[in-house]
Write a protein that holds these residues in place. Structure first.
Motif, PDB file in Angstrom:
ATOM      1  N   PHE A   1       0.828  -1.204   0.000  1.00  0.00           N
ATOM      2  CA  PHE A   1       0.000   0.000   0.000  1.00  0.00           C
ATOM      3  C   PHE A   1       0.863   1.255   0.000  1.00  0.00           C
ATOM      4  CE2 PHE A   1      -1.185   3.417   2.918  1.00  0.00           C
ATOM      5  CZ  PHE A   1      -2.158   4.035   2.147  1.00  0.00           C
ATOM      6  N   ALA A   2       1.836   1.317   0.905  1.00  0.00           N
ATOM      7  CA  ALA A   2       2.661   2.517   1.035  1.00  0.00           C
ATOM      8  C   ALA A   2       3.403   2.826  -0.264  1.00  0.00           C
ATOM      9  CB  ALA A   2       3.645   2.342   2.184  1.00  0.00           C
TER      10      ALA A   2
ATOM     11  N   LEU B   1       3.122   6.416  -5.279  1.00  0.00           N
ATOM     12  CA  LEU B   1       3.127   6.613  -6.732  1.00  0.00           C
ATOM     13  C   LEU B   1       1.819   7.224  -7.217  1.00  0.00           C
ATOM     14  CD1 LEU B   1       4.743   3.214  -7.823  1.00  0.00           C
ATOM     15  CD2 LEU B   1       5.878   5.440  -7.591  1.00  0.00           C
ATOM     16  N   GLY B   2       0.906   7.504  -6.289  1.00  0.00           N
ATOM     17  CA  GLY B   2      -0.363   8.118  -6.650  1.00  0.00           C
ATOM     18  C   GLY B   2      -1.503   7.157  -6.890  1.00  0.00           C
TER      19      GLY B   2
ATOM     20  N   ILE C   1      -5.354   0.815  -1.707  1.00  0.00           N
ATOM     21  CA  ILE C   1      -5.969   0.575  -0.402  1.00  0.00           C
ATOM     22  C   ILE C   1      -7.016  -0.529  -0.451  1.00  0.00           C
ATOM     23  CG2 ILE C   1      -7.864   2.242  -0.681  1.00  0.00           C
ATOM     24  CD1 ILE C   1      -5.772   1.664   2.516  1.00  0.00           C
ATOM     25  N   GLU C   2      -7.547  -0.828  -1.621  1.00  0.00           N
ATOM     26  CA  GLU C   2      -8.722  -1.697  -1.720  1.00  0.00           C
ATOM     27  C   GLU C   2      -8.533  -3.085  -1.107  1.00  0.00           C
ATOM     28  OE1 GLU C   2      -9.940  -1.540  -5.807  1.00  0.00           O
ATOM     29  OE2 GLU C   2     -10.593   0.563  -5.657  1.00  0.00           O
ATOM     30  N   PRO C   3      -7.421  -3.799  -1.360  1.00  0.00           N
ATOM     31  CA  PRO C   3      -7.275  -5.120  -0.731  1.00  0.00           C
ATOM     32  C   PRO C   3      -7.227  -5.041   0.793  1.00  0.00           C
ATOM     33  CG  PRO C   3      -5.667  -4.817  -2.493  1.00  0.00           C
ATOM     34  CD  PRO C   3      -6.291  -3.493  -2.251  1.00  0.00           C
TER      35      PRO C   3
ATOM     36  N   ASP D   1       2.754  10.840   5.715  1.00  0.00           N
ATOM     37  CA  ASP D   1       2.198  11.117   4.389  1.00  0.00           C
ATOM     38  C   ASP D   1       0.970  10.253   4.075  1.00  0.00           C
ATOM     39  OD1 ASP D   1       4.081  13.057   3.832  1.00  0.00           O
ATOM     40  OD2 ASP D   1       5.476  11.635   2.911  1.00  0.00           O
ATOM     41  N   ASN D   2       0.966   9.028   4.578  1.00  0.00           N
ATOM     42  CA  ASN D   2      -0.096   8.102   4.149  1.00  0.00           C
ATOM     43  C   ASN D   2      -1.007   7.608   5.265  1.00  0.00           C
ATOM     44  OD1 ASN D   2       1.316   5.934   5.461  1.00  0.00           O
ATOM     45  ND2 ASN D   2       2.556   5.604   3.626  1.00  0.00           N
ATOM     46  N   ILE D   3      -0.696   7.927   6.521  1.00  0.00           N
ATOM     47  CA  ILE D   3      -1.399   7.284   7.624  1.00  0.00           C
ATOM     48  C   ILE D   3      -2.878   7.687   7.704  1.00  0.00           C
ATOM     49  CG2 ILE D   3      -0.701   9.031   9.336  1.00  0.00           C
ATOM     50  CD1 ILE D   3      -1.202   5.240   9.910  1.00  0.00           C
TER      51      ILE D   3
END
Length: 237
Positions: free
Chosen positions: A157-158, A163-164, A169-171, A195-197
């Protein structure tokens, strides 16, 4: 609110690179709790290249939030966990020479082994979690072992999110939904960052805990440890 557990392995790596006891691993654990972290995570490996087995023992009396000990359940690791009796043990299928965790368990192939290990820990009052990839079959396999929780391995995921690719996130969403349905608690960790949390947390129903180390320590070099812990807590609300 999703709990933040700070993985302090990188602090031990820095200490070990110079010898001595600077930075002090136990003091860092005390500090992040004082700054608001709801847990401390360590991952002692057999070669003790970062967290040492003795560190784990020393931390037991100082972690007053949740203490999570990760590792491959070889005999020496099991003995350590049964001695320390942390809040939670997270089982990770690391090879001895692995640089970092790089895959989840095949919970079907290793069902008998995992069931035996988990039974031993649970009989000693230790909550159990299994490190897994976001594959529904592996989630169902985890349930069959008797574990309390799973920890979603979030590297893919990260990487894709960076990479945009928002669909990465879907799985993980599907894995969390299934876990909730069958009564498994959901933790997550690996390459989660400031950045992604928030995006990750907002798309994972019932996310109980994230374990973050490398990114948090790296971000703290620029922003300060107390500030970074507070920033994560805000994003996890």
């Amino acid at each position: 609110m999703t709990k933040l557990s700070v993985n302090i392995n990188k602090i031990a790596t820095l200490r070990n690179s110079r010898g001595g006891n600077t930075p002090n691993v136990v003091q860092f654990a005390k500090d992040v709790q004082r700054f608001g972290a709801e847990g401390v995570t360590v991952h002692p490996r057999p070669d003790e290249r970062h967290i040492k087995y003795q560190d784990t023992r020393d931390l037991k009396s100082e972690v007053y939030t949740e203490f999570n000990v990760e590792g491959n359940p070889i005999q020496s690791f099991m003995d350590l966990v049964l001695e320390v009796k942390p809040t939670q043990v997270t089982l990770v299928p690391d090879a001895v020479d692995a640089l970092t965790s790089n895959a989840g368990w095949d919970t079907i192939t290793h069902k008998s082994f995992l069931t035996e290990v988990i039974s031993e820990f649970k009989s000693n009052g230790i909550r159990t979690s299994i490190f897994v990839d976001p594959e529904l079959q592996m989630i169902e396999g985890a349930k069959a072992t008797g574990t309390d929780r799973i920890e979603l391995y979030t590297e893919s995921f990260a990487h894709q999110y960076g990479l945009g690719d928002m669909k990465a996130i879907e799985p993980f969403t599907s894995a969390a939904e299934l876990s909730n349905e069958i009564g498994l608690g959901v933790n997550a960790g690996h390459d989660l960052s400031l950045d992604n949390i928030k995006f990750f947390k907002d798309h994972i129903p019932g996310l109980l805990e994230v374990s973050i180390g490398h990114a948090l320590v790296s971000e703290s070099l620029y922003l300060g440890v107390e500030n970074v812990v507070q920033m994560y807590l805000q994003k996890l609300k």
